[in-house]
Design a protein around this motif. Structure first.
Motif, PDB file in Angstrom:
ATOM      1  N   VAL A 155       0.860  -1.184   0.000  1.00 58.79           N
ATOM      2  CA  VAL A 155       0.000   0.000   0.000  1.00 58.79           C
ATOM      3  C   VAL A 155       0.893   1.229   0.000  1.00 58.79           C
ATOM      4  CG1 VAL A 155      -1.721   1.291   1.334  1.00 58.79           C
ATOM      5  CG2 VAL A 155      -1.863  -1.208   1.195  1.00 58.79           C
ATOM      6  N   THR A 156       0.609   2.161  -0.903  1.00 53.48           N
ATOM      7  CA  THR A 156       1.403   3.377  -0.972  1.00 53.48           C
ATOM      8  C   THR A 156       0.693   4.521  -0.246  1.00 53.48           C
ATOM      9  OG1 THR A 156       0.451   4.018  -3.103  1.00 53.48           O
ATOM     10  CG2 THR A 156       2.478   2.724  -3.154  1.00 53.48           C
ATOM     11  N   GLY A 157       1.489   5.401   0.326  1.00 55.23           N
ATOM     12  CA  GLY A 157       0.967   6.603   0.959  1.00 55.23           C
ATOM     13  C   GLY A 157       0.908   6.573   2.472  1.00 55.23           C
ATOM     14  N   MET A 158       1.100   5.415   3.085  1.00 54.76           N
ATOM     15  CA  MET A 158       1.074   5.349   4.550  1.00 54.76           C
ATOM     16  C   MET A 158       2.369   5.930   5.100  1.00 54.76           C
ATOM     17  SD  MET A 158      -0.573   1.633   5.563  1.00 54.76           S
ATOM     18  CE  MET A 158       0.851   0.698   4.976  1.00 54.76           C
ATOM     19  N   HIS A 193      -1.338   6.563  12.389  1.00 53.22           N
ATOM     20  CA  HIS A 193      -2.726   6.883  12.022  1.00 53.22           C
ATOM     21  C   HIS A 193      -3.068   6.241  10.678  1.00 53.22           C
ATOM     22  CE1 HIS A 193      -6.476   9.037  11.628  1.00 53.22           C
ATOM     23  NE2 HIS A 193      -6.101   9.387  10.415  1.00 53.22           N
ATOM     24  N   CYS A 194      -2.135   6.314   9.730  1.00 54.14           N
ATOM     25  CA  CYS A 194      -2.332   5.688   8.415  1.00 54.14           C
ATOM     26  C   CYS A 194      -2.543   4.186   8.580  1.00 54.14           C
ATOM     27  CB  CYS A 194      -1.118   5.924   7.519  1.00 54.14           C
ATOM     28  SG  CYS A 194      -0.720   7.646   7.184  1.00 54.14           S
ATOM     29  N   ALA A 207      -0.758  -3.515   9.434  1.00 53.29           N
ATOM     30  CA  ALA A 207      -0.225  -2.559   8.470  1.00 53.29           C
ATOM     31  C   ALA A 207       1.041  -1.945   9.054  1.00 53.29           C
ATOM     32  CB  ALA A 207      -1.252  -1.467   8.184  1.00 53.29           C
ATOM     33  N   VAL A 208       2.084  -1.801   8.215  1.00 51.05           N
ATOM     34  CA  VAL A 208       3.349  -1.222   8.650  1.00 51.05           C
ATOM     35  C   VAL A 208       3.701  -0.083   7.691  1.00 51.05           C
ATOM     36  CG1 VAL A 208       5.781  -1.649   9.137  1.00 51.05           C
ATOM     37  CG2 VAL A 208       4.090  -3.443   9.582  1.00 51.05           C
ATOM     38  N   ALA A 209       3.559   1.146   8.172  1.00 44.91           N
ATOM     39  CA  ALA A 209       3.803   2.317   7.325  1.00 44.91           C
ATOM     40  C   ALA A 209       5.234   2.361   6.798  1.00 44.91           C
ATOM     41  CB  ALA A 209       3.482   3.596   8.097  1.00 44.91           C
ATOM     42  N   ALA A 210       6.200   1.978   7.623  1.00 43.38           N
ATOM     43  CA  ALA A 210       7.611   2.064   7.234  1.00 43.38           C
ATOM     44  C   ALA A 210       7.928   1.239   5.989  1.00 43.38           C
ATOM     45  CB  ALA A 210       8.507   1.631   8.391  1.00 43.38           C
TER      46      ALA A 210
END
Length: 97
Positions: free
Chosen positions: A35-38, A42-43, A62-65
């Motif tokens: 997923v792009t944009g995180m 919060h994302c 979900a892992v934003a990094a």
């Protein structure tokens, strides 16, 4: 006297015993998506919340990094349903990782 929890225990609440790994592996399907944009926690929460609402989903991480979202479900998921959930959260599904 020690108490046991299901976490790491080989025994089920019904009293049958076996390998914890075997029980976990057989309880669902795990798929990893990009997923792009995180960018932050919060994302991660927004994406997780939307994907969790899909019927059959049992857990989401979900892992934003890394941009990776690991979804465990009762069976295979429709990628378009996942794409719609990610879009609803405000992000873009790049595909399976």
């Amino acid at each position: 006297m020690t108490s046991q929890t299901n976490s790491g225990s080989c025994c089920t609440p019904g009293g049958t015993c076996g390998s914890a790994a075997t029980v976990d592996v057989q309880t669902g399907t795990t798929t990893v998506y990009k997923v792009t944009g995180m960018t932050c926690g919060h994302c991660e929460g927004s994406v997780s919340q939307e994907i969790s609402a899909i019927a059959g989903v049992t857990s989401v991480q979900a892992v934003a990094a890394t941009g990776l979202v690991t979804v465990t479900s009762a069976g295979p998921l429709d990628d378009e349903a996942v794409r719609a959930a990610v879009d609803e959260a405000g992000y873009e599904l790049a595909g399976r990782a």
